[in-house]
Write an enzyme that holds these catalytic residues in place. Sequence first.
Site, PDB file in Angstrom:
ATOM      1  N   GLY A 199      36.411  43.243  43.532  1.00 42.68           N
ATOM      2  CA  GLY A 199      35.676  41.975  43.553  1.00 42.68           C
ATOM      3  C   GLY A 199      34.188  42.159  43.322  1.00 42.68           C
ATOM      4  O   GLY A 199      33.565  41.413  42.547  1.00 42.68           O
ATOM      5  N   ILE A 233      43.077  49.667  31.305  1.00 46.02           N
ATOM      6  CA  ILE A 233      43.797  49.875  30.048  1.00 46.02           C
ATOM      7  C   ILE A 233      44.361  48.552  29.563  1.00 46.02           C
ATOM      8  O   ILE A 233      45.087  47.897  30.298  1.00 46.02           O
ATOM      9  CB  ILE A 233      44.986  50.852  30.233  1.00 46.02           C
ATOM     10  CG1 ILE A 233      44.542  52.129  30.921  1.00 46.02           C
ATOM     11  CG2 ILE A 233      45.648  51.138  28.896  1.00 46.02           C
ATOM     12  CD1 ILE A 233      45.717  53.024  31.331  1.00 46.02           C
ATOM     13  N   GLY A 250      40.074  52.154  39.777  1.00 51.54           N
ATOM     14  CA  GLY A 250      38.619  52.302  39.843  1.00 51.54           C
ATOM     15  C   GLY A 250      37.945  50.954  39.726  1.00 51.54           C
ATOM     16  O   GLY A 250      38.453  50.027  39.108  1.00 51.54           O
ATOM     17  N   LYS A 308      54.392  48.039  39.174  1.00 44.07           N
ATOM     18  CA  LYS A 308      53.839  47.962  37.813  1.00 44.07           C
ATOM     19  C   LYS A 308      54.946  47.946  36.760  1.00 44.07           C
ATOM     20  O   LYS A 308      54.872  47.176  35.804  1.00 44.07           O
ATOM     21  CB  LYS A 308      52.881  49.128  37.595  1.00 44.07           C
ATOM     22  CG  LYS A 308      51.620  48.997  38.461  1.00 44.07           C
ATOM     23  CD  LYS A 308      50.799  50.268  38.433  1.00 44.07           C
ATOM     24  CE  LYS A 308      49.560  50.176  39.296  1.00 44.07           C
ATOM     25  NZ  LYS A 308      48.920  51.491  39.475  1.00 44.07           N
ATOM     26  N   ASP A 334      53.962  51.694  44.365  1.00 42.17           N
ATOM     27  CA  ASP A 334      52.913  51.185  43.477  1.00 42.17           C
ATOM     28  C   ASP A 334      53.391  51.218  42.019  1.00 42.17           C
ATOM     29  O   ASP A 334      53.285  50.225  41.294  1.00 42.17           O
ATOM     30  CB  ASP A 334      51.650  52.050  43.650  1.00 42.17           C
ATOM     31  CG  ASP A 334      50.543  51.665  42.694  1.00 42.17           C
ATOM     32  OD1 ASP A 334      49.889  50.644  42.945  1.00 42.17           O
ATOM     33  OD2 ASP A 334      50.339  52.378  41.695  1.00 42.17           O
TER      34      ASP A 334
END
Lengths: 405, 405
Positions: free
Chosen positions: A13, A131, A298, A200, A196
């Site tokens: 954020g 990406i 990141g 995805k 995780d």
Amino acid sequence: MISVAIMGHGTVGSGVAEILTTHKQKLFKAVGEELYVKHILDLREFPDSPLADRFTKNFEDIVNDIEVRVVVEVMGGTNPAYDFVKRCLQAGKSVVTSNKELVAKHGAELLAVAKENNANFLFEASVGGGIPIIRPLSQCLVANEVDEIAGILNGTTNFIFGKMINDNMDFSDALKLAQDLGYAERNPEADIEGHDACRKICILASLAFGKHIYPDNVYTKGISEITLDDVKYADSLNYVIKLIGDVKKTEDGKLDILVAPMLLSKDCILSDINDVFNGILVKGDCTGDVMFYGKGAGKLPTASAVVADVVDCAKHLKARKRIFWTDSDGSQVASYKDSKTAMYIRVAGKGEMAQSLFPDSEIMKADGNTVLMTQEYKFGEIEEKIAKLNENGEKVLSAIRIGNL
Amino acid sequence: MISVAIMGHGTVGSGVAEILTTHKQKLFKAVGEELYVKHILDLREFPDSPLADRFTKNFEDIVNDIEVRVVVEVMGGTNPAYDFVKRCLQAGKSVVTSNKELVAKHGAELLAVAKENNANFLFEASVGGGIPIIRPLSQCLVANEVDEIAGILNGTTNFIFGKMINDNMDFSDALKLAQDLGYAERNPEADIEGHDACRKICILASLAFGKHIYPDNVYTKGISEITLDDVKYADSLNYVIKLIGDVKKTEDGKLDILVAPMLLSKDCILSDINDVFNGILVKGDCTGDVMFYGKGAGKLPTASAVVADVVDCAKHLKARKRIFWTDSDGSQVASYKDSKTAMYIRVAGKGEMAQSLFPDSEIMKADGNTVLMTQEYKFGEIEEKIAKLNENGEKVLSAIRIGNL
């Protein structure tokens, strides 16, 4: 001027707020109007932020502000994110999220709510961080039938494998290093156990094949059982071990989807994805193999993907993007027992019974143990054979799928 | 129903017709209307084509047909492609092309004509064949300042290097094999001398930095001087040689752009791009390194990228995409002499003078020759030093840039 609200002022954020500020000119040119951060929702105080005057602790300030056209959800988790996002969409606001848990759990419903209210619900940042993958999959590859998507979708586990391969670290030391560097959470379960990556691959599969796939329906195996020995034996056989999320169509039109560690031949482009990087391989009937590579997490990589979605929403305030899938009952998912795979199997001792149960395997002697590189079998059969070996005293030390990508 | 015309029925054109036919349902869903191939322009006869009744030899049939909203140009070359495309845009039709020569030579003008006439001019297939790169660069990476783009943009030369590295072939044998396999043209100059890669890096640079860069302004060096010896020495130093198109911003705001063979460290992700594959690395200030990988050529990969653009045009008949750049006089391109690089230099004999001209180089003895891995210098200085060596009898056998990616 288009007003934007950001819900959550954590890592991603604050990155979104930063990019919207530092890249103002470039974004103005792209949108043709200013993107103005009107509200930031967070329960904490940020008196030193340059946007300190925009903070609110009250969600109603956002959902009731008719000037706000695009809402960014970067709180994480599903409570209260799910309610907040749904109410924003119902209010006709477009929503952008990086929250993979939210999309994997409630994507079909939220896409439907967005459609009903002529708003957009975009989530480029939920898979692969910075990406570009969601948009290329839905736009650039529109003239393809997708046959398979396979990816290294979790940077933390990939970092751990890298340390095992290159620095000879065992699993628990590599995990500890990942935690010390801030790549892994104190409670690393979501990464290590594959949850995780599962979220995805579910999002990618839902988008590519048009029906929601819920993580609960997907066979998911983590990497905590992978030993340094296996990494070394794999290396000597010209393979590397990676945690792969994979979905492909079966002959009877179902989807074979799973998350599991796999041995990948060093010739496979995914075997070259190192460190915390992600790589997502898409096999289309026309394009052949296409791969997307970059930092899967990141602050700024993820935030830049969020902002690209905000731009897209701002340019399509009255039009809808074609990112969509419908809900499903999970019946399109094939049983993991029917999924065919060759296996790397390491048994204690000479492995005579193993060799008879898995005929025509490649055999390697390994420090008093035996490694078999088997032919392809249905996974259900493999489980039965492994159980039989263990019952008969020929202990199976490890069993890892061999990827065929 | 949206009528489409295809100009050219060669490899890519027939692929476009094929995909529009075989993927009709999927495309209908994406567009919300049928895409109907109304005309195919070719001077040849195709009596056995299932679309035989759509062929015409007369361009006027296309440009004067007000039903045709999207025109695909896949003839190649610039004459008559340039005139045809311009007239179609002037007639308010959107144009999709895979023609890199056309875009590199006339992109700025055609984009301006498209804008004046409220039409779109799209060219995803002109770079990287089936790899999504133009759209991700313009959309997904909109929240980034692009710092550098570096790519393996020509599959033919990459195939040749692969054969030299893996199969110990010398350059001319590898070229001959590429020709026999249909990867290289009988006249291989555009590939081998780097002109094809140059057109592609010009297109990417124009898009990323907003001003047209013409191939004539770009330093371009091909691969015909690369010897098997250099490939082997590079390998022993943990490098591979690749033909790289590269553009980056200089400190004074110019663009350092070139095409040249480079030694890449085996740690660089581009060093893993083998065979006829392409890889395009984009360095953004927020995303960090992102790479796009896939087959850079071929009938169906390229055609699928064309069709994705057709879909985009069909969905934006009244709106314009934000792919755009303005014309330029080339003054933004820095002199290649000012471009800094470290070099791999191989000289005959002991290379004493070379070592004094390039102090602090890494030195390797190589079968009676000497290999220097130098520090960074401006390329103009390097040329002067090399001239001095040759004048003084210390013959420079090869000089190849060392990539810093």
